[in-house]
Write a protein that holds these residues in place. Structure first.
Motif, PDB file in Angstrom:
ATOM      1  N   ARG A 238       4.849  11.848  -5.996  1.00 25.80           N
ATOM      2  CA  ARG A 238       5.847  11.154  -6.787  1.00 25.80           C
ATOM      3  C   ARG A 238       6.244  12.037  -7.964  1.00 25.80           C
TER       4      ARG A 238
ATOM      5  N   GLU B 162      -2.046   8.112   9.403  1.00 23.50           N
ATOM      6  CA  GLU B 162      -2.511   8.227   8.019  1.00 23.50           C
ATOM      7  C   GLU B 162      -2.022   9.536   7.429  1.00 23.50           C
TER       8      GLU B 162
ATOM      9  N   THR C 257       2.487   1.466  -3.617  1.00 20.89           N
ATOM     10  CA  THR C 257       1.539   1.847  -4.671  1.00 20.89           C
ATOM     11  C   THR C 257       1.037   3.279  -4.492  1.00 20.89           C
ATOM     12  N   SER C 258       1.118   3.810  -3.275  1.00 24.92           N
ATOM     13  CA  SER C 258       0.708   5.196  -3.066  1.00 24.92           C
ATOM     14  C   SER C 258       1.635   6.166  -3.791  1.00 24.92           C
TER      15      SER C 258
ATOM     16  N   SER D 111       0.835  -1.208   0.000  1.00 18.83           N
ATOM     17  CA  SER D 111       0.000   0.000   0.000  1.00 18.83           C
ATOM     18  C   SER D 111       0.864   1.250   0.000  1.00 18.83           C
ATOM     19  N   VAL D 112       1.962   1.218   0.738  1.00 19.13           N
ATOM     20  CA  VAL D 112       2.886   2.354   0.765  1.00 19.13           C
ATOM     21  C   VAL D 112       3.504   2.550  -0.611  1.00 19.13           C
TER      22      VAL D 112
ATOM     23  N   PRO E 118      -1.892  11.292   0.252  1.00 22.71           N
ATOM     24  CA  PRO E 118      -1.245  10.501  -0.807  1.00 22.71           C
ATOM     25  C   PRO E 118       0.172  10.980  -1.077  1.00 22.71           C
ATOM     26  N   GLY E 119       1.062  10.023  -1.296  1.00 22.48           N
ATOM     27  CA  GLY E 119       2.466  10.357  -1.502  1.00 22.48           C
ATOM     28  C   GLY E 119       2.700  11.096  -2.809  1.00 22.48           C
TER      29      GLY E 119
ATOM     30  N   ARG F  83       6.932   7.507   4.825  1.00 22.56           N
ATOM     31  CA  ARG F  83       5.577   6.963   4.737  1.00 22.56           C
ATOM     32  C   ARG F  83       5.505   5.556   5.334  1.00 22.56           C
TER      33      ARG F  83
END
Length: 267
Positions: free
Chosen positions: A151, A145, A49-50, A46-47, A148-149, A136
């Motif tokens: 990128r 929480e 893919t964020s 999950s980390v 969203p990261g 994260r």
């Protein structure tokens, strides 16, 4: 793996072995552990893919970096020294956090702590900074929480084929060298770079690629090479970047900085 590792963490090791065998590699490295973390589908996945990382894209990066073996490798596949250190770092992270077990989040921290691992090259090719990923991962382990990261933008080069193939290839290679993510499908990109050479006229394919980007609200940035003029009647303006042969490396570095981040949710 030691009893301290959770079932999910053990599954990462199994998947990493499968990824190494898929490419006929002779040992399990940090890059295979990274693929296993994504494939396991748990907290660490999950980390990852964020930040926009996916299993198919990361597999492609691993193959580009390490290649594919010619024949399947029989028998036991050992961990590389880097992968062994990553596993040891994962245990250390768990102990530092006073956790009873080593889970996938600790494994991710261990992989990030191994500075000589190929996994870091995969992150660079994916446009992800290890420090951002580490922050994260820590937050996830702490139950915090975060938004969203962020990128780096995925870039697509649109150019005349075959006239500007070599030129576009040089730009793509340089962007790859400095850790910018270049994708092959306009449907996957966050920014389209339109390569414009001095004698440029748009091809039907370039028009279609630019139109596809516009449909997805993807920014189009003309890259003017060696004195080429901005074709305002063919491409959007006024934003553009100039690249010259004499200052090629520095100019492409500046281009990479200009398009470093995409707005969340683009496309």
């Amino acid at each position: 793996m030691p009893d301290r590792f959770t079932e999910s963490a053990r599954q990462v090791s199994v998947l990493a072995l499968q990824e190494a065998r898929r490419l006929n590699h002779t040992a399990i490295g940090t890059e295979h552990l990274l693929l296993g973390l994504i494939g396991e589908g748990g907290a660490a996945a999950s980390v990852l893919t964020s930040f926009g990382m996916s299993l198919p894209n990361c597999r492609a990066h691993v193959q580009k970096i390490n290649g594919r073996g010619t024949l399947p490798v029989p028998g036991h596949l050992p961990f590389t020294p880097g992968a062994k250190r990553a596993l040891a770092y994962a245990v250390r992270e768990s102990l530092t956090l006073h956790h009873l077990h080593v889970d996938t989040g600790h494994l991710l921290l261990g992989v990030l702590a191994e500075s000589d691992g190929v996994a870091l090259d995969v992150l660079a090719a994916s446009g992800v900074f290890p420090t951002d990923l580490r922050d994260r991962a820590f937050a996830a382990l702490a139950g915090i929480e975060l938004p969203p990261g962020q990128r780096q933008a995925r870039l697509f080069l649109s150019y005349r084929r075959p006239q500007d193939l070599h030129l576009a290839g040089r730009i793509a290679d340089r962007l790859d060298d400095i850790g910018r993510s270049v994708v092959r499908d306009v449907a996957e990109c966050d920014v389209l770079l339109a390569v414009v050479s001095p004698d440029w006229t748009p091809t039907d394919l370039m028009r279609a690629e630019v139109e596809r980007a516009a449909e997805r609200a993807v920014p189009v940035i003309p890259v003017l090479v060696d004195g080429a003029e901005l074709p305002l009647d063919q491409l959007p303006g006024p934003d553009h970047v100039t690249v010259r042969h004499e200052t090629f490396r520095a100019d492409v570095g500046r281009l990479a900085d200009v398009v470093r981040y995409a707005q969340p949710g683009i496309g």
